[in-house]
Scaffold this motif. Structure first.
Motif, PDB file in Angstrom:
ATOM      1  N   ASP A   1     -40.050  56.509  24.078  1.00 32.16           N
ATOM      2  CA  ASP A   1     -40.389  55.368  23.220  1.00 32.16           C
ATOM      3  C   ASP A   1     -40.726  55.897  21.827  1.00 32.16           C
ATOM      4  O   ASP A   1     -41.683  56.666  21.662  1.00 32.16           O
ATOM      5  N   LEU A   2     -39.958  55.488  20.812  1.00 32.11           N
ATOM      6  CA  LEU A   2     -40.170  56.018  19.469  1.00 32.11           C
ATOM      7  C   LEU A   2     -41.297  55.306  18.715  1.00 32.11           C
ATOM      8  O   LEU A   2     -41.580  55.650  17.577  1.00 32.11           O
ATOM      9  N   ILE A   3     -41.924  54.325  19.351  1.00 33.74           N
ATOM     10  CA  ILE A   3     -43.174  53.796  18.776  1.00 33.74           C
ATOM     11  C   ILE A   3     -44.276  54.836  18.966  1.00 33.74           C
ATOM     12  O   ILE A   3     -45.145  54.995  18.112  1.00 33.74           O
ATOM     13  N   LYS A   4     -44.196  55.560  20.084  1.00 29.30           N
ATOM     14  CA  LYS A   4     -45.148  56.641  20.341  1.00 29.30           C
ATOM     15  C   LYS A   4     -44.375  57.855  20.844  1.00 29.30           C
ATOM     16  O   LYS A   4     -44.385  58.156  22.031  1.00 29.30           O
ATOM     17  N   PRO A   5     -43.667  58.562  19.963  1.00 35.01           N
ATOM     18  CA  PRO A   5     -42.866  59.704  20.401  1.00 35.01           C
ATOM     19  C   PRO A   5     -43.741  60.839  20.928  1.00 35.01           C
ATOM     20  O   PRO A   5     -44.906  60.983  20.529  1.00 35.01           O
TER      21      PRO A   5
ATOM     22  N   PRO B   1     -38.421  44.643   4.263  1.00 38.04           N
ATOM     23  CA  PRO B   1     -38.789  45.060   5.625  1.00 38.04           C
ATOM     24  C   PRO B   1     -37.778  44.568   6.649  1.00 38.04           C
ATOM     25  O   PRO B   1     -36.963  43.734   6.297  1.00 38.04           O
ATOM     26  N   PRO B   2     -37.825  45.116   7.882  1.00 38.62           N
ATOM     27  CA  PRO B   2     -38.856  45.955   8.476  1.00 38.62           C
ATOM     28  C   PRO B   2     -38.684  47.465   8.249  1.00 38.62           C
ATOM     29  O   PRO B   2     -39.587  48.229   8.552  1.00 38.62           O
ATOM     30  N   SER B   3     -37.521  47.908   7.744  1.00 39.67           N
ATOM     31  CA  SER B   3     -37.323  49.348   7.603  1.00 39.67           C
ATOM     32  C   SER B   3     -37.996  49.876   6.348  1.00 39.67           C
ATOM     33  O   SER B   3     -38.197  49.137   5.376  1.00 39.67           O
ATOM     34  N   ARG B   4     -38.324  51.153   6.363  1.00 38.08           N
ATOM     35  CA  ARG B   4     -38.861  51.808   5.172  1.00 38.08           C
ATOM     36  C   ARG B   4     -38.578  53.311   5.257  1.00 38.08           C
ATOM     37  O   ARG B   4     -38.577  53.901   6.336  1.00 38.08           O
TER      38      ARG B   4
ATOM     39  N   GLY C   1     -45.644  47.948  16.704  1.00 42.62           N
ATOM     40  CA  GLY C   1     -46.063  49.152  15.989  1.00 42.62           C
ATOM     41  C   GLY C   1     -44.961  49.696  15.105  1.00 42.62           C
ATOM     42  O   GLY C   1     -44.066  48.959  14.677  1.00 42.62           O
ATOM     43  N   GLU C   2     -44.999  50.991  14.847  1.00 44.77           N
ATOM     44  CA  GLU C   2     -44.024  51.654  13.974  1.00 44.77           C
ATOM     45  C   GLU C   2     -42.992  52.401  14.819  1.00 44.77           C
ATOM     46  O   GLU C   2     -43.335  53.342  15.545  1.00 44.77           O
ATOM     47  N   VAL C   3     -41.746  51.969  14.728  1.00 40.84           N
ATOM     48  CA  VAL C   3     -40.663  52.667  15.420  1.00 40.84           C
ATOM     49  C   VAL C   3     -40.156  53.781  14.514  1.00 40.84           C
ATOM     50  O   VAL C   3     -39.586  53.512  13.448  1.00 40.84           O
ATOM     51  N   GLN C   4     -40.353  55.029  14.917  1.00 38.70           N
ATOM     52  CA  GLN C   4     -39.952  56.182  14.110  1.00 38.70           C
ATOM     53  C   GLN C   4     -38.497  56.532  14.453  1.00 38.70           C
ATOM     54  O   GLN C   4     -38.215  57.444  15.216  1.00 38.70           O
TER      55      GLN C   4
ATOM     56  N   PHE D   1     -39.288  51.649  11.294  1.00 40.34           N
ATOM     57  CA  PHE D   1     -39.204  50.191  11.316  1.00 40.34           C
ATOM     58  C   PHE D   1     -40.559  49.648  11.758  1.00 40.34           C
ATOM     59  O   PHE D   1     -41.074  50.043  12.816  1.00 40.34           O
ATOM     60  N   ASP D   2     -41.140  48.780  10.951  1.00 36.44           N
ATOM     61  CA  ASP D   2     -42.424  48.166  11.300  1.00 36.44           C
ATOM     62  C   ASP D   2     -42.154  46.902  12.107  1.00 36.44           C
ATOM     63  O   ASP D   2     -41.643  45.907  11.580  1.00 36.44           O
ATOM     64  N   VAL D   3     -42.487  46.947  13.398  1.00 41.99           N
ATOM     65  CA  VAL D   3     -42.256  45.823  14.296  1.00 41.99           C
ATOM     66  C   VAL D   3     -43.591  45.352  14.867  1.00 41.99           C
ATOM     67  O   VAL D   3     -44.646  45.948  14.603  1.00 41.99           O
ATOM     68  N   TYR D   4     -43.530  44.265  15.642  1.00 44.23           N
ATOM     69  CA  TYR D   4     -44.766  43.684  16.184  1.00 44.23           C
ATOM     70  C   TYR D   4     -45.561  44.688  17.017  1.00 44.23           C
ATOM     71  O   TYR D   4     -46.781  44.728  16.958  1.00 44.23           O
TER      72      TYR D   4
END
Length: 333
Positions: A279-283, A61-64, A19-22, A14-17
């Motif tokens: 945090d899955l923005i930076k796993p 978006p935001p998912s891909r 960053g990228e949530v994996q 998910f592309d959020v403000y």
């Protein structure tokens, strides 16, 4: 057994403000015809995203989809257009959502909501669709079905609304039923009733089930296999007996220790899993459970383990470095 659903190397972000949530990171699993599979884990582990990805319901978006494959009855779902996907949803794959009060349309009678899918997918006339809707309400255990058919969602209790959701999901005889936290807002007695209804319907209609839940306790009587997810990855998978009697991943053991047991002493406290998911923005580079694990080793910090096969089983696997052939350590039970 013949495979109905095949998910291979699926990754969803998910592309959020910030960053990228994996949300989903390279997961693979199968569901066979007539089989019930549970996907369990804490909130935020990726269970619901997995279910919605199968149904192609995540907004984009935001998912891909970053990669992977979702095949249903041999057909690649990710390559279908939205119009083609609408023929699959509610027809071949049914879904029960978490909160029936918000999932049901408050301005329409429950009968019209059951009939909608039958008219669209089965090309039924209104009279035939109405008869089928009454039959479905009877099937899920709602009394006075011909009268209740004309009522609105607010006139039903929480357990009855969930039964209506099951009736809607099963009206077109789907091959696969996805139940996303179907008992979350219900008390334990109603939970047991709903799970019993789902089990009976599976046996009658030979429908495959994916049950999404955070509670291992509700899956014991219904599911054949259990998939344990943590931080967007599958950390353990096996039959329900393998998971309950011989859990191999520290996270699975933690989930089981946090459940009340019938043989538990009155003064014996439940053992929670300390800490929070990453945090899955930076796993983390290594094992996602490393920071919360009492058995973590140096290798866990920077290296993510594969799913290792458990000796003596063809179905039981867990992603833990203690299961590596070179670890030479006994895994506690």
């Amino acid at each position: 057994m013949e495979s109905l659903l095949e998910v291979k190397n699926l990754s969803v972000s998910f592309d959020v403000y910030g960053g990228e949530v994996q949300a989903i990171r390279d997961i693979s699993f199968e569901v066979n015809k007539g089989e019930a599979v549970a996907i369990v884990g804490e909130s935020g582990s990726g269970k619901s995203v997995t279910a919605q990805s199968i149904m192609r319901l995540n907004p984009s978006p935001p998912s891909r989809f970053k990669g992977g494959s979702i095949k249903f009855e041999g057909q690649e779902l990710l390559s279908l257009s939205e119009k083609e996907m609408q023929k699959v949803r509610g027809n071949k794959i049914g879904m029960i959502f978490q909160d029936p009060m918000t999932s049901l349309n408050p301005t329409l009678t429950v009968g019209s909501q059951i009939m909608e899918g039958l008219i669209k997918h089965e090309n039924m006339g209104s009279d035939k669709a109405k008869a089928r809707a009454i039959e479905m309400l009877d099937l899920v255990g709602i009394p006075n079905s011909s009268t209740r058919l004309k009522q609105y969602p607010h006139q039903f209790s929480g357990g009855m609304r969930q039964r209506v959701m099951i009736a809607i999901a099963l009206a077109c005889n789907p091959s696969l039923l996805i139940a996303d936290e179907p008992t979350t807002a219900l008390d334990v007695t109603i939970q047991a009733q709903i799970m019993r209804v789902m089990k009976e319907l599976q046996q009658k209609m030979n429908t495959s089930i994916i049950l999404i839940t955070h509670d291992l306790g509700v899956v014991a009587d219904v599911c054949d296999r259990i998939i344990v997810m943590y931080a967007g990855r599958i950390v353990e998978t096996g039959t329900k007996w393998e998971i309950f009697q011989n859990p191999q991943h520290p996270y699975t053991r933690g989930l089981l220790r946090s459940l009340p047991r019938l043989d538990q002493k009155k003064d014996e406290a439940l053992i929670p899993i300390l800490g929070t998911p990453p945090d899955l923005i930076k796993p983390p580079e290594g094992c996602s459970f490393c920071a919360r694990c009492d058995e973590a080793m140096k290798v866990c910090v920077n290296n993510d383990p594969n799913l290792y096969a458990i000796k003596g089983s063809d179905s039981h696997r867990a992603a833990c470095w203690m299961l590596h052939p070179c670890a030479n350590r006994e895994v506690p039970v």
